[in-house]
Design a protein around this motif. Structure first.
Motif, PDB file in Angstrom:
ATOM      1  N   GLN A  78       0.811  -1.223   0.000  1.00 28.05           N
ATOM      2  CA  GLN A  78       0.000   0.000   0.000  1.00 28.05           C
ATOM      3  C   GLN A  78       0.846   1.275   0.000  1.00 28.05           C
ATOM      4  O   GLN A  78       0.301   2.377   0.106  1.00 28.05           O
ATOM      5  N   MET A  79       2.149   1.128  -0.120  1.00 26.80           N
ATOM      6  CA  MET A  79       2.995   2.324  -0.179  1.00 26.80           C
ATOM      7  C   MET A  79       2.537   3.233  -1.308  1.00 26.80           C
ATOM      8  O   MET A  79       2.225   2.766  -2.403  1.00 26.80           O
ATOM      9  N   GLY A  80       2.532   4.527  -1.027  1.00 26.83           N
ATOM     10  CA  GLY A  80       2.109   5.479  -2.048  1.00 26.83           C
ATOM     11  C   GLY A  80       3.267   5.939  -2.913  1.00 26.83           C
ATOM     12  O   GLY A  80       4.229   5.198  -3.130  1.00 26.83           O
ATOM     13  N   ASP A  81       3.177   7.163  -3.394  1.00 20.01           N
ATOM     14  CA  ASP A  81       4.201   7.708  -4.282  1.00 20.01           C
ATOM     15  C   ASP A  81       5.558   7.810  -3.593  1.00 20.01           C
ATOM     16  O   ASP A  81       5.644   8.039  -2.382  1.00 20.01           O
ATOM     17  N   ILE A  82       6.597   7.629  -4.377  1.00 19.01           N
ATOM     18  CA  ILE A  82       7.965   7.820  -3.902  1.00 19.01           C
ATOM     19  C   ILE A  82       8.503   9.058  -4.614  1.00 19.01           C
ATOM     20  O   ILE A  82       8.613   9.081  -5.843  1.00 19.01           O
ATOM     21  N   THR A  83       8.803  10.089  -3.853  1.00 18.26           N
ATOM     22  CA  THR A  83       9.239  11.365  -4.427  1.00 18.26           C
ATOM     23  C   THR A  83      10.726  11.588  -4.172  1.00 18.26           C
ATOM     24  O   THR A  83      11.208  11.339  -3.060  1.00 18.26           O
ATOM     25  N   LEU A  84      11.432  12.047  -5.180  1.00 19.59           N
ATOM     26  CA  LEU A  84      12.863  12.302  -5.065  1.00 19.59           C
ATOM     27  C   LEU A  84      13.156  13.796  -5.119  1.00 19.59           C
ATOM     28  O   LEU A  84      12.536  14.536  -5.877  1.00 19.59           O
ATOM     29  N   LYS A  85      14.096  14.218  -4.299  1.00 20.49           N
ATOM     30  CA  LYS A  85      14.583  15.594  -4.318  1.00 20.49           C
ATOM     31  C   LYS A  85      16.102  15.556  -4.296  1.00 20.49           C
ATOM     32  O   LYS A  85      16.696  14.875  -3.451  1.00 20.49           O
ATOM     33  N   SER A  86      16.728  16.266  -5.209  1.00 24.94           N
ATOM     34  CA  SER A  86      18.190  16.273  -5.270  1.00 24.94           C
ATOM     35  C   SER A  86      18.735  17.654  -4.918  1.00 24.94           C
ATOM     36  O   SER A  86      17.973  18.588  -4.645  1.00 24.94           O
ATOM     37  N   ASN A  87      20.058  17.792  -4.921  1.00 24.86           N
ATOM     38  CA  ASN A  87      20.734  19.052  -4.614  1.00 24.86           C
ATOM     39  C   ASN A  87      20.298  19.605  -3.256  1.00 24.86           C
ATOM     40  O   ASN A  87      19.826  20.735  -3.135  1.00 24.86           O
ATOM     41  N   LEU A  88      20.480  18.797  -2.221  1.00 25.39           N
ATOM     42  CA  LEU A  88      20.123  19.215  -0.867  1.00 25.39           C
ATOM     43  C   LEU A  88      21.373  19.423  -0.022  1.00 25.39           C
ATOM     44  O   LEU A  88      22.418  18.825  -0.268  1.00 25.39           O
ATOM     45  N   PHE A  89      21.225  20.284   0.984  1.00 26.89           N
ATOM     46  CA  PHE A  89      22.292  20.535   1.944  1.00 26.89           C
ATOM     47  C   PHE A  89      21.791  20.222   3.347  1.00 26.89           C
ATOM     48  O   PHE A  89      20.599  20.385   3.648  1.00 26.89           O
ATOM     49  N   ALA A  90      22.704  19.768   4.206  1.00 24.92           N
ATOM     50  CA  ALA A  90      22.355  19.487   5.599  1.00 24.92           C
ATOM     51  C   ALA A  90      23.307  20.253   6.509  1.00 24.92           C
ATOM     52  O   ALA A  90      24.521  20.290   6.276  1.00 24.92           O
ATOM     53  N   PHE A  91      22.751  20.882   7.536  1.00 24.04           N
ATOM     54  CA  PHE A  91      23.543  21.639   8.497  1.00 24.04           C
ATOM     55  C   PHE A  91      23.277  21.091   9.891  1.00 24.04           C
ATOM     56  O   PHE A  91      22.132  20.771  10.232  1.00 24.04           O
ATOM     57  N   THR A  92      24.305  21.005  10.710  1.00 23.34           N
ATOM     58  CA  THR A  92      24.145  20.597  12.101  1.00 23.34           C
ATOM     59  C   THR A  92      24.623  21.742  12.989  1.00 23.34           C
ATOM     60  O   THR A  92      25.781  22.182  12.886  1.00 23.34           O
ATOM     61  N   PHE A  93      23.713  22.241  13.845  1.00 25.07           N
ATOM     62  CA  PHE A  93      24.033  23.342  14.750  1.00 25.07           C
ATOM     63  C   PHE A  93      23.958  22.876  16.200  1.00 25.07           C
ATOM     64  O   PHE A  93      23.155  22.004  16.547  1.00 25.07           O
ATOM     65  N   LYS A  94      24.798  23.468  17.032  1.00 20.33           N
ATOM     66  CA  LYS A  94      24.715  23.211  18.463  1.00 20.33           C
ATOM     67  C   LYS A  94      23.481  23.916  19.008  1.00 20.33           C
ATOM     68  O   LYS A  94      23.214  25.067  18.659  1.00 20.33           O
ATOM     69  N   ASN A  95      22.715  23.227  19.835  1.00 27.29           N
ATOM     70  CA  ASN A  95      21.520  23.835  20.406  1.00 27.29           C
ATOM     71  C   ASN A  95      21.881  25.051  21.263  1.00 27.29           C
ATOM     72  O   ASN A  95      22.882  25.046  21.982  1.00 27.29           O
ATOM     73  N   SER A  96      21.055  26.077  21.163  1.00 32.54           N
ATOM     74  CA  SER A  96      21.264  27.298  21.945  1.00 32.54           C
ATOM     75  C   SER A  96      19.914  27.951  22.204  1.00 32.54           C
ATOM     76  O   SER A  96      18.891  27.562  21.625  1.00 32.54           O
ATOM     77  N   VAL A  97      19.938  28.954  23.048  1.00 26.42           N
ATOM     78  CA  VAL A  97      18.708  29.684  23.363  1.00 26.42           C
ATOM     79  C   VAL A  97      18.165  30.381  22.123  1.00 26.42           C
ATOM     80  O   VAL A  97      16.949  30.489  21.921  1.00 26.42           O
TER      81      VAL A  97
END
Length: 218
Positions: A78-97
Motif C-alpha cells: 500500500q505504499m504510495g508515491d515515492i518522491t525524489l529531491k536532489s541538490n540538498l544541503f544538511a547543516f548541524t548546529f549546536k543547540n542554543s537559546v
C-alpha cells in the motif's frame, strides 16, 4: 547457565544480515558453525562441538518473522508515491537559546517559497536542518550567530507515502533500512511524520536507493 541454542540466538539477533541469510537458506551451516564455535565456547567457558552448533542453527526460528508478516507485506503493497529531491544541503548546529528564533526566521522565509525542501530535527545537544541547495546562503545568513558543527552537500531525499496506522506495524521501518543496507546505501538522515518517511542519502546513490525501496512493493 546459557545453552548453545541461547548463544546462537543471541549472536544472530545482534547480526541481522547473518540472521536473514540463514532464514533465506543461502548460508553454509557447517562453515557458519565452525565460525561460531570459538565465540560460543568463550560465552559458555567450555569447548563446544560443531555438530551441536549446527543443530541449533537448523532449529533456529526468527521470533518476529518480520519479512513474512502479512501486516508488513500489506503495508508495503500500500505504499504510495515515492518522491525524489536532489541538490540538498544538511547543516548541524549546536543547540542554543537563540536557535529556535533563527529557525523561526527561516520558516517565515520558507513559507513564502513553497518550492523549497525543508526539514528540521532537534536533538538534546544539536539540531539538523536539511534544505534545498539553492537556499544554503540563506541558512548561512539566518544562522550566522549559531555554532555550526557540520555542513554537508551533495545529498538527495527519498520520500515515501505510507498507509494509515503504519506506526502500529512492527518491523515496517526495518524493511526500508534493511533493503537499503543490502543495496550498499548509507543513510545520512531520516525524517518522518505519521504517514510519510523521508530518507536522505548521498546524491550519487539516489537511484540505487529508489530501486531498493520500490522493490519492497513487490
Amino acid at each position: 547457565m546459557k545453552t548453545i541454542t541461547q548463544c546462537v540466538e543471541e549472536i544472530l539477533v545482534q547480526q541481522s544480515f547473518l540472521e536473514e541469510a540463514l532464514q533465506r537458506k543461502i548460508i553454509n551451516y557447517t562453515a557458519l558453525a565452525e565460525e561460531l564455535r570459538e565465540p560460543i565456547s568463550k560465552m559458555l567457558r567450555k569447548p563446544v562441538k560443531v555438530g551441536a552448533i549446527m543443530m541449533a542453527l537448523r532449529r533456529y526460528q526468527n521470533p518476529s518473522n518480520l519479512r513474512s508478516s502479512s501486516h508488513v507485506k500489506g503495508a508495503l503493497r500500500q505504499m504510495g508515491d515515492i518522491t525524489l529531491k536532489s541538490n540538498l544541503f544538511a547543516f548541524t548546529f549546536k543547540n542554543s537559546v537563540s536557535l529556535i528564533e533563527s529557525h523561526r526566521l527561516l520558516l517565515d522565509y520558507v513559507a513564502s517559497n513553497s518550492h523549497v525542501f525543508y526539514a528540521f530535527t532537534r536533538g538534546l545537544v544539536e539540531s539538523n536542518l536539511m534544505i534545498s541547495g539553492s537556499e544554503k546562503e540563506k541558512v548561512d545568513e539566518v544562522f550566522s550567530e549559531e555554532i555550526l558543527l557540520d555542513r554537508r552537500g551533495d545529498l538527495a531525499a527519498l520520500s515515501v507515502q505510507l498507509p494509515q496506522n503504519n506506526y502500529k506495524i512492527a518491523g515496517l521501518y526495518y524493511q526500508f533500512f534493511k533493503q537499503l543496507a543490502w543495496s550498499g546505501v548509507t543513510v545520512y538522515e531520516v525524517v518522518s511524520t505519521s504517514n510519510e518517511i523521508t530518507i536522505l542519502v548521498e546524491d550519487a546513490v539516489i537511484e540505487k536507493a529508489f530501486s531498493a525501496i520500490k522493490s519492497l512493493k513487490n
